[in-house]
Structures are given as structure tokens and as C-alpha cells.
Design an enzyme around this catalytic site. Structure first.
Site, PDB file in Angstrom:
ATOM      1  N   LYS A  69     -87.192 -33.451 121.147  1.00 58.80           N
ATOM      2  CA  LYS A  69     -86.226 -33.635 121.919  1.00 58.80           C
ATOM      3  C   LYS A  69     -84.800 -33.536 120.697  1.00 58.80           C
ATOM      4  O   LYS A  69     -84.636 -34.283 120.107  1.00 58.80           O
ATOM      5  CB  LYS A  69     -85.913 -34.759 122.631  1.00 58.80           C
ATOM      6  CG  LYS A  69     -84.593 -34.568 123.090  1.00 58.80           C
ATOM      7  CD  LYS A  69     -84.392 -35.682 124.269  1.00 58.80           C
ATOM      8  CE  LYS A  69     -82.963 -36.071 124.688  1.00 58.80           C
ATOM      9  NZ  LYS A  69     -82.765 -37.066 125.371  1.00 58.80           N
ATOM     10  N   GLY A  73     -81.956 -27.363 127.331  1.00 55.98           N
ATOM     11  CA  GLY A  73     -80.297 -27.084 127.730  1.00 55.98           C
ATOM     12  C   GLY A  73     -79.681 -27.269 127.184  1.00 55.98           C
ATOM     13  O   GLY A  73     -79.463 -26.809 125.957  1.00 55.98           O
ATOM     14  N   MET A 127     -77.456 -28.367 125.220  1.00 58.23           N
ATOM     15  CA  MET A 127     -77.325 -29.574 124.072  1.00 58.23           C
ATOM     16  C   MET A 127     -78.214 -28.696 122.989  1.00 58.23           C
ATOM     17  O   MET A 127     -78.022 -29.567 121.938  1.00 58.23           O
ATOM     18  CB  MET A 127     -76.462 -30.814 124.084  1.00 58.23           C
ATOM     19  CG  MET A 127     -74.854 -30.951 125.344  1.00 58.23           C
ATOM     20  SD  MET A 127     -73.890 -29.990 124.493  1.00 58.23           S
ATOM     21  CE  MET A 127     -73.187 -30.449 123.061  1.00 58.23           C
ATOM     22  N   GLY A 130     -87.988 -26.634 127.014  1.00 61.52           N
ATOM     23  CA  GLY A 130     -87.180 -26.550 127.990  1.00 61.52           C
ATOM     24  C   GLY A 130     -85.740 -26.915 127.112  1.00 61.52           C
ATOM     25  O   GLY A 130     -85.761 -26.540 126.159  1.00 61.52           O
ATOM     26  N   VAL A 177     -85.905 -28.747 124.146  1.00 63.73           N
ATOM     27  CA  VAL A 177     -86.979 -29.396 123.564  1.00 63.73           C
ATOM     28  C   VAL A 177     -88.578 -28.234 122.931  1.00 63.73           C
ATOM     29  O   VAL A 177     -88.453 -27.086 124.033  1.00 63.73           O
ATOM     30  CB  VAL A 177     -87.849 -29.906 125.023  1.00 63.73           C
ATOM     31  CG1 VAL A 177     -88.334 -31.555 125.469  1.00 63.73           C
ATOM     32  CG2 VAL A 177     -86.174 -30.938 125.195  1.00 63.73           C
ATOM     33  N   ASP A 234     -80.102 -45.511 134.386  1.00 60.81           N
ATOM     34  CA  ASP A 234     -79.642 -44.062 134.941  1.00 60.81           C
ATOM     35  C   ASP A 234     -81.077 -44.272 135.771  1.00 60.81           C
ATOM     36  O   ASP A 234     -82.512 -42.853 135.407  1.00 60.81           O
ATOM     37  CB  ASP A 234     -79.606 -43.215 133.903  1.00 60.81           C
ATOM     38  CG  ASP A 234     -78.921 -41.581 134.449  1.00 60.81           C
ATOM     39  OD1 ASP A 234     -79.030 -41.892 135.442  1.00 60.81           O
ATOM     40  OD2 ASP A 234     -79.718 -41.047 134.330  1.00 60.81           O
TER      41      ASP A 234
END
Length: 363
Positions: free
Chosen positions: A38, A18, A20, A16, A23, A138
Site C-alpha cells: 500500500k 486511489g 493518493m 488497485g 496498491v 472504522d
């Protein structure tokens, strides 16, 4: 293009991405274990103070989750800065499963017995983390992974707070608003009981299919969380055990002192409720009352939607540190299952897989 190595880890594929960081699926050559890496590139941030804030949060994730070792929490194995690339990364357990957000979207309301059992597991995992001084901050469906054997795994301690840490920003709104406790919304001191409020929101949503304090915009949602009352679930779903409404009422109290004080208290009440539900079912005629579909059937049907520690569905745009990357690291089919770090051989991640541990954005 994926690097061949990060630190000592051999990169097998990308899980994956993102804004920033990325992964990766990787293998530890020393012990042959597959992990999810990560990563985070601090130089992508525009301002120096932003770099330091993201760096602190990234390292705090490793610090907080790294001390946790529990069947219902994704395990952190290592945190490393690669001197050749300037990339920080966390090596996380790789567990096959589907996050609750996707499961609810695909299946609608889930079997009540399954819901009670899963929320009890999450409460037990949170109780363990809280006893270690770690607050998740969260808790939401996207951060709960369900494995093929129906085990819940809490992921993404990216905004967790270690009580002894001085890295928490006072008054900063960290988390996902729909699942925040009132004190979190108001920027007041937050402790472990905020997680139990969030778990109450998650339980309510699993039961009813709606959030208890939903609204058309952020202002309405936050006002309802702080000041509003939720609609009793038994008015929305017929045949709910009265004790379940009592559990929700206590978990969703506005004042922390009036909620469950420990996750184990909530788990115990849910386990008692589940036991009485099973006993009642045994007493009923199997011809007159067919038991609900097993959770294994809908999990099997969701095989194509496999998530990998902290991920996002293929093709989903992910923005920033709080992007909705589900959090799960996967064990290849045929391995021991959740909670164990699979020592499977190298190979690319299965099709349909999701990234690992980037931190969910949406509920």
C-alpha cells in the site's frame, strides 16, 4: 506504468489505485513471500499541513496494525520509505477473499449461522486489538474480508488510534457515518467500545439487510445514531432467536458504559447462540427441516469477485484516503488460506482482483 521495485520488493502487478497512492502485488525476494504494498505519495497533497496529516495517518496505520498478530486481522509486515521515489509504503499480508459489502450486495441476506459465526470472529479480533491499545474506528462491511474457508479478516487500521499516540486530531470526524458510535458523531472521546457499537450496526445490517439508523442524508443519519431508536430486527425477519435481539440491543446502546465492555463478551454470547442453534437443528427432523445453504457455496459462487487486501472492484473510481478500496491481501488458490502469508511464486494478480489496504469509504 508500475515500477519494477519498491525498496527490496519486486513489483508483480497493480491491484488497485486511489487518488493518493497505488496498491501493488509484490514479492519479497529474501523470503519469497507475496505481499500487497500500500503506497502513498505525500507530494500529491496540495498543502504542507495536508501532507503532514496524511503522512501521520499513513504511518499510524503501520504503527497500530503492525503490533497486531491475530488470525482475524490482516497482518502488517513492514513499513518503508523508498529514497529513490519518495514513496512510503506498507507491506501487508496478501489474502484471497471477498469483502462483506460485496458479499451482501451479491447474495442478499446471508445464512444466519454464517452471520453469527463471522461477527463472533470479528469480535474476537477486535478484542485482541483493544487489549493491545488499538481502536479501529472504522468497522464496516467493506473492511471485513471473508476467505474461502469462511474466516473473517479485519482490514484497514488506517484511522485506528493507538492510545499512547499524540497523532489523533481532537474532534475530527474519522470513519464512516452509518457505522459510527454516537460519541464519534459528537466528536467526544472515543475508546474501544465505539468499535463494538459499529460491530452491532454491521450485525444488524447482516441480519435485516438494512442499516439500523439509515436516512436520506448525512444529517438524518447522524441525528438518528445519536438520538433515534432502531426497529427491532425480529419485526423485520421472522424466526430470529430472542437472544440475538438482546445482543443487538446491548451492542447498540447509546452510552458506552451500557454496551459490551469487551469484544470477547459479545463473541461469547454469539458463540453460545450459535451452539444452541446447532443443537436445536440436530433435534429437528432432517426430512422436515432442510438446513440453510452452506456459506461455502455462496463464497464459491463469488470467486469472480475476489478482493485483495484493501481494494476496489475493477473500474471503480476511488478518491482520496477514504476511498472504498476493500482490504484484503490474497493467497493464490491452492495455498494454505487465510491468516498465513503465502509463499507462492511470482505472478500477476488474478483477474477480477481488488486492491490492497487503501481504506474503505462506503459501508
Amino acid at each position: 506504468m508500475s515500477p519494477e521495485k519498491l525498496g527490496r520488493y519486486q513489483i508483480l502487478g497493480e491491484l488497485g489505485k486511489g487518488a493518493m497512492g497505488v496498491v501493488y502485488l509484490a514479492q519479497d525476494p529474501i523470503i519469497g513471500r507475496q505481499v500487497a504494498l500500500k503506497t502513498f505519495r505525500f507530494e500529491i497533497a496540495v498543502e504542507d499541513d495536508e501532507i503532514e496529516q496524511f503522512r501521520a495517518r499513513f504511518l499510524r496505520e503501520a504503527q497500530s496494525a503492525g503490533i497486531l498478530n491475530h488470525p482475524h486481522i490482516v497482518t502488517i509486515h513492514d513499513v518503508v520509505e523508498d529514497p529513490n521515489t519518495g514513496v512510503f509504503f506498507i507491506a501487508m499480508e496478501y489474502v484471497k477473499g471477498t469483502d462483506l459489502k460485496r458479499l451482501m450486495k451479491r447474495q442478499g441476506r446471508l445464512p444466519l449461522g454464517f452471520v453469527i459465526d463471522v461477527v463472533a470472529q470479528i469480535a474476537e479480533g477486535l478484542d485482541y486489538a483493544h487489549a493491545k491499545g488499538v481502536v479501529h474506528r472504522d468497522v464496516k462491511p467493506a473492511n471485513i474480508i471473508i476467505t474461502a474457508d469462511k474466516q473473517a479478516k479485519i482490514t484497514d487500521f488506517g484511522i485506528a488510534r493507538v492510545n499512547a499516540s499524540n497523532l489523533t486530531v481532537e474532534g475530527q470526524l474519522l470513519g464512516t457515518p452509518n457505522y459510527m458510535a454516537p460519541e464519534q458523531i459528537q466528536g467526544r472521546e472515543v475508546d474501544h467500545r465505539a468499535d463494538l457499537f459499529s460491530l452491532g450496526v454491521l450485525l444488524y445490517e447482516l441480519i435485516t439487510g438494512t442499516k439500523p439508523f439509515a436516512g436520506e442524508n448525512l444529517t438524518v443519519v447522524t441525528h438518528r445514531i445519536v438520538h433515534g431508536e432502531f426497529e427491532p430486527p425480529d419485526g423485520m425477519v421472522r424466526g430470529l432467536p430472542p437472544q440475538l435481539s438482546k445482543v443487538l440491543s446491548r451492542a447498540l446502546q447509546k452510552a458506552p458504559d451500557e454496551r459490551y465492555q469487551r469484544g470477547s463478551e459479545m463473541a461469547d454470547e454469539l458463540r453460545e447462540l450459535l451452539a444452541s442453534k446447532k443443537e436445536k437443528r440436530r433435534d429437528e427432523s432432517s426430512d422436515a427441516h432442510r438446513p440453510p445453504a452452506s456459506s461455502s457455496s455462496f463464497l464459491a459462487a463469488d470467486e469472480a469477485a475476489t478482493h485483495y487486501a484493501g481494494t476496489v472492484a475493477p473500474g471503480t473510481a476511488v478518491a482520496g484516503d477514504v476511498a472504498p478500496m476493500a482490504n484484503t491481501m490474497a493467497v493464490p488458490p491452492g495455498s494454505a488460506g487465510a491468516g498465513a502469508a503465502g509463499a507462492a511464486g511470482p505472478g500477476a494478480p488474478p483477474p477480477g482482483g481488488c486492491a490492497a489496504g487503501m481504506g474503505g469509504g462506503g459501508g
